[in-house]
Write an enzyme that holds these catalytic residues in place. Structure first.
Site, PDB file in Angstrom:
ATOM      1  N   SER A   1      -7.490   3.997   9.447  1.00 51.90           N
ATOM      2  CA  SER A   1      -8.210   3.981   8.177  1.00 51.90           C
ATOM      3  C   SER A   1      -7.485   3.081   7.167  1.00 51.90           C
ATOM      4  O   SER A   1      -8.075   2.191   6.529  1.00 51.90           O
ATOM      5  CB  SER A   1      -8.321   5.419   7.644  1.00 51.90           C
ATOM      6  OG  SER A   1      -8.674   5.447   6.300  1.00 51.90           O
TER       7      SER A   1
ATOM      8  N   ASP B   1     -15.043   2.882   7.601  1.00 52.31           N
ATOM      9  CA  ASP B   1     -14.040   3.816   7.074  1.00 52.31           C
ATOM     10  C   ASP B   1     -14.664   4.785   6.079  1.00 52.31           C
ATOM     11  O   ASP B   1     -14.380   5.981   6.099  1.00 52.31           O
ATOM     12  CB  ASP B   1     -12.879   3.066   6.412  1.00 52.31           C
ATOM     13  CG  ASP B   1     -11.837   4.046   5.887  1.00 52.31           C
ATOM     14  OD1 ASP B   1     -11.301   4.824   6.695  1.00 52.31           O
ATOM     15  OD2 ASP B   1     -11.610   4.076   4.671  1.00 52.31           O
TER      16      ASP B   1
ATOM     17  N   LYS C   1      -8.461  -1.302   6.119  1.00 53.14           N
ATOM     18  CA  LYS C   1      -8.712  -1.808   4.760  1.00 53.14           C
ATOM     19  C   LYS C   1      -7.715  -2.901   4.392  1.00 53.14           C
ATOM     20  O   LYS C   1      -8.064  -3.889   3.735  1.00 53.14           O
ATOM     21  CB  LYS C   1      -8.650  -0.643   3.763  1.00 53.14           C
ATOM     22  CG  LYS C   1      -9.869   0.264   3.896  1.00 53.14           C
ATOM     23  CD  LYS C   1      -9.777   1.525   3.064  1.00 53.14           C
ATOM     24  CE  LYS C   1      -8.892   2.555   3.694  1.00 53.14           C
ATOM     25  NZ  LYS C   1      -8.958   3.897   3.177  1.00 53.14           N
TER      26      LYS C   1
ATOM     27  N   HIS D   1       0.851  -1.179   0.000  1.00 50.83           N
ATOM     28  CA  HIS D   1       0.000   0.000   0.000  1.00 50.83           C
ATOM     29  C   HIS D   1       0.890   1.232   0.000  1.00 50.83           C
ATOM     30  O   HIS D   1       1.898   1.266   0.687  1.00 50.83           O
ATOM     31  CB  HIS D   1      -0.877   0.014   1.264  1.00 50.83           C
ATOM     32  CG  HIS D   1      -1.771   1.209   1.332  1.00 50.83           C
ATOM     33  ND1 HIS D   1      -2.963   1.272   0.648  1.00 50.83           N
ATOM     34  CD2 HIS D   1      -1.639   2.396   1.974  1.00 50.83           C
ATOM     35  CE1 HIS D   1      -3.530   2.441   0.880  1.00 50.83           C
ATOM     36  NE2 HIS D   1      -2.750   3.142   1.673  1.00 50.83           N
TER      37      HIS D   1
ATOM     38  N   ARG E   1     -14.613  13.049   8.307  1.00 48.19           N
ATOM     39  CA  ARG E   1     -13.304  13.686   8.561  1.00 48.19           C
ATOM     40  C   ARG E   1     -12.996  14.719   7.480  1.00 48.19           C
ATOM     41  O   ARG E   1     -12.450  15.783   7.752  1.00 48.19           O
ATOM     42  CB  ARG E   1     -12.194  12.619   8.589  1.00 48.19           C
ATOM     43  CG  ARG E   1     -12.231  11.748   9.832  1.00 48.19           C
ATOM     44  CD  ARG E   1     -11.362  10.518   9.651  1.00 48.19           C
ATOM     45  NE  ARG E   1      -9.983  10.843   9.349  1.00 48.19           N
ATOM     46  CZ  ARG E   1      -9.137  10.048   8.674  1.00 48.19           C
ATOM     47  NH1 ARG E   1      -9.543   8.862   8.233  1.00 48.19           N
ATOM     48  NH2 ARG E   1      -7.908  10.409   8.449  1.00 48.19           N
TER      49      ARG E   1
HETATM   50  N1  URA Z   1      -5.625   7.118   3.125  1.00 48.08           N
HETATM   51  C1  URA Z   1      -6.621   6.440   3.735  1.00 48.08           C
HETATM   52  O1  URA Z   1      -7.035   5.379   3.264  1.00 48.08           O
HETATM   53  N2  URA Z   1      -7.135   6.940   4.860  1.00 48.08           N
HETATM   54  C2  URA Z   1      -6.695   8.096   5.438  1.00 48.08           C
HETATM   55  O2  URA Z   1      -7.197   8.477   6.461  1.00 48.08           O
HETATM   56  C3  URA Z   1      -5.666   8.796   4.774  1.00 48.08           C
HETATM   57  C4  URA Z   1      -5.146   8.270   3.627  1.00 48.08           C
END
Ligand code: URA
Length: 445
Positions: free
Chosen positions: A181, A159, A185, A80, A166
């Site tokens: 967050s 999320d 995932k 990621h 947010r």
């Molecule tokens: N990428 C994400 O998936 N979440 C965040 O909060 C910031 C960047």
């Protein structure tokens, strides 16, 4: 909820039970946005300790489906990137490590950023499908060792809801909220070994290296608490990665890199992340051996062949691996951006280049906007190059005169030259290994 907001506002620690409760209730629609927004702001100012951050992440994972990859052979791996301009590493790294025998079942988001996300880049290839179901994904990985698909809305719904809140309450750039967050995932997507590329620099979420290392440590800790092997590398996003920004252009550059060519920084980053994935999967510490294996796969054409197989398996035109330009969409308009004053290129502002790419049509202004796959930017030089006034330093591509003009204006302010040769920018700042051990590098590219 009132008691939880007050507790966090006053610097208290939330229990696992309290965290699971507010996440569950929020996803069930039982907590109004104004109370959740107040709690997020309290977290923004007071933070979360590592135990609270892990509990929040696991509660978010539990809010939806998780992908079961246990039917797949070998160690499933994932990577990621926290996001950057010109970051097409997944397109190279996925086939590269799959050619090395790793199992890559990757779910990607459709970035709202300046340029498209990985899915948008792949969809620049005619016919390419990213909407595979989790079952289809598993079957494809059984056949080819690699799939990259769109994350479904059923994965970590908490999320999606929290991020939207947010986004409008100035609470995005909170370290524990970003870490939970991202990691929720990654954990829900099921891979056993994960390498995170945490970007730092003008084009990154965390512009200061210290903040990027802190985010890297937080995410590695969450991974360890969840029983996954997670490592992070902290890498530069001061200038765009590679030479291209824009979906089809980035696919073309990924193909060049898979051929063993391509820009040095992109190749190096793929070798660094790829070696770490190999070591995690093999439970080995032979970094040089892993790197040699990957270089061999690039040189022999095996990585490119894996890319072709992957593209064809997902419905795309496999000829993209042979002659990308004849397969990928091409823009109708282009123009050069020229150097204003002679000297050395001191900086190329990644964020500004990203904004220029978005103006050209390569990214979205709003969620759901269409993307022009052919639009984008090709840099002709990077930081450190000696240039003379009037020579082109970038070519920009669009399908609309107004967009071309807007992109050009932004590109003109992205370049800074200097009469003094600049210090080279590090590509890799360091890493945090699966045990949380941090190494900072002095090495320069
Ligand atoms: N990428 C994400 O998936 N979440 C965040 O909060 C910031 C960047």
């Amino acid at each position: 909820m009132y008691a939880l907001i007050r507790k966090k506002r006053d610097g208290g620690e939330l229990s696992g039970e309290e965290i699971r409760q507010f996440i569950g209730d929020y996803v069930a629609g039982q907590i109004p946005d104004y109370q959740m927004a107040a709690l997020l702001m309290a977290i923004y100012f007071r933070g979360l300790n590592p135990r609270e951050t892990s509990d929040l992440t696991l509660a978010m994972v539990a809010s939806g489906d998780t992908v079961d990859l246990t039917a797949l052979p070998g160690v499933t791996v994932d990577k990621h990137s926290t996001g950057g301009v010109g970051d097409k590493t997944t397109l190279v790294l996925g086939p590269l490590v799959a050619a090395a025998g790793l199992t890559v079942a990757k779910m990607s988001g459709r970035g709202l950023g300046h340029t498209g996300g990985t899915l948008d880049k792949l969809e620049a290839i005619p016919g390419f499908r990213t909407d595979l179901s989790p079952d289809e994904m598993v079957r494809q990985v059984q056949r080819t060792g690699l799939a990259v698909v769109a994350q479904t809305g059923k994965l970590v719904p908490a999320d999606g809801l929290l991020y939207a809140l947010r986004d409008v309450t100035a609470t995005v750039d909170s370290l524990p909220l970003i870490a939970s967050s991202i990691m929720s995932k990654k954990l829900a997507a099921g891979a056993k070994a994960i390498v995170l590329d945490v970007k730092t620099g003008s084009g990154a979420f965390m512009s200061a290296p210290d903040d990027a290392f802190a985010l890297a440590r937080a995410m590695v800790e969450i991974g360890a608490a969840a029983g996954r092997a997670v490592e992070a590398v902290v890498t530069s996003m001061d200038q765009p990665l590679g030479l291209t920004v824009g979906n089809a252009l980035e696919v073309e550059e990924a193909v060049e890199t898979l051929r063993g060519e391509g820009p040095a920084d992109l190749r190096e980053l793929c070798l660094v992340i790829g070696s770490r994935l190999l070591l995690l999967a093999r439970n080995s510490s032979d970094m040089y051996g892993a790197r040699d294996d990957l270089v061999g796969l690039l040189d022999s054409g095996a990585a490119l062949e894996k890319f072709r197989q992957f593209v064809v398996a997902q419905g795309g035109d496999g000829r993209v691996a042979d002659s990308p330009r004849s397969v990928l969409p091409q823009s109708s308009l282009s123009c050069d951006v020229t150097v204003p004053t002679s000297g050395y290129i001191e900086s190329i502002d990644a964020l500004m280049v990203g904004e220029a790419a978005r103006s050209l049509g390569a990214g979205r202004q709003r969620k759901g906007d269409p993307i022009d796959a052919a639009a984008g930017i090709r840099l002709l030089h990077k930081v450190g190059a000696q240039v003379t006034a009037g020579m082109p330093w970038a070519t920009i591509y669009a399908n609309d005169q107004e967009k071309l003009a807007a992109g050009r204006l932004l590109m003109q302010s992205a370049l800074v030259t200097s009469t003094v040769e600049p210090k080279s920018i590090p590509l890799i700042y360091g890493a945090v290994d699966r045990l949380g051990i941090e190494v900072r590098l002095a090495g320069k590219m």
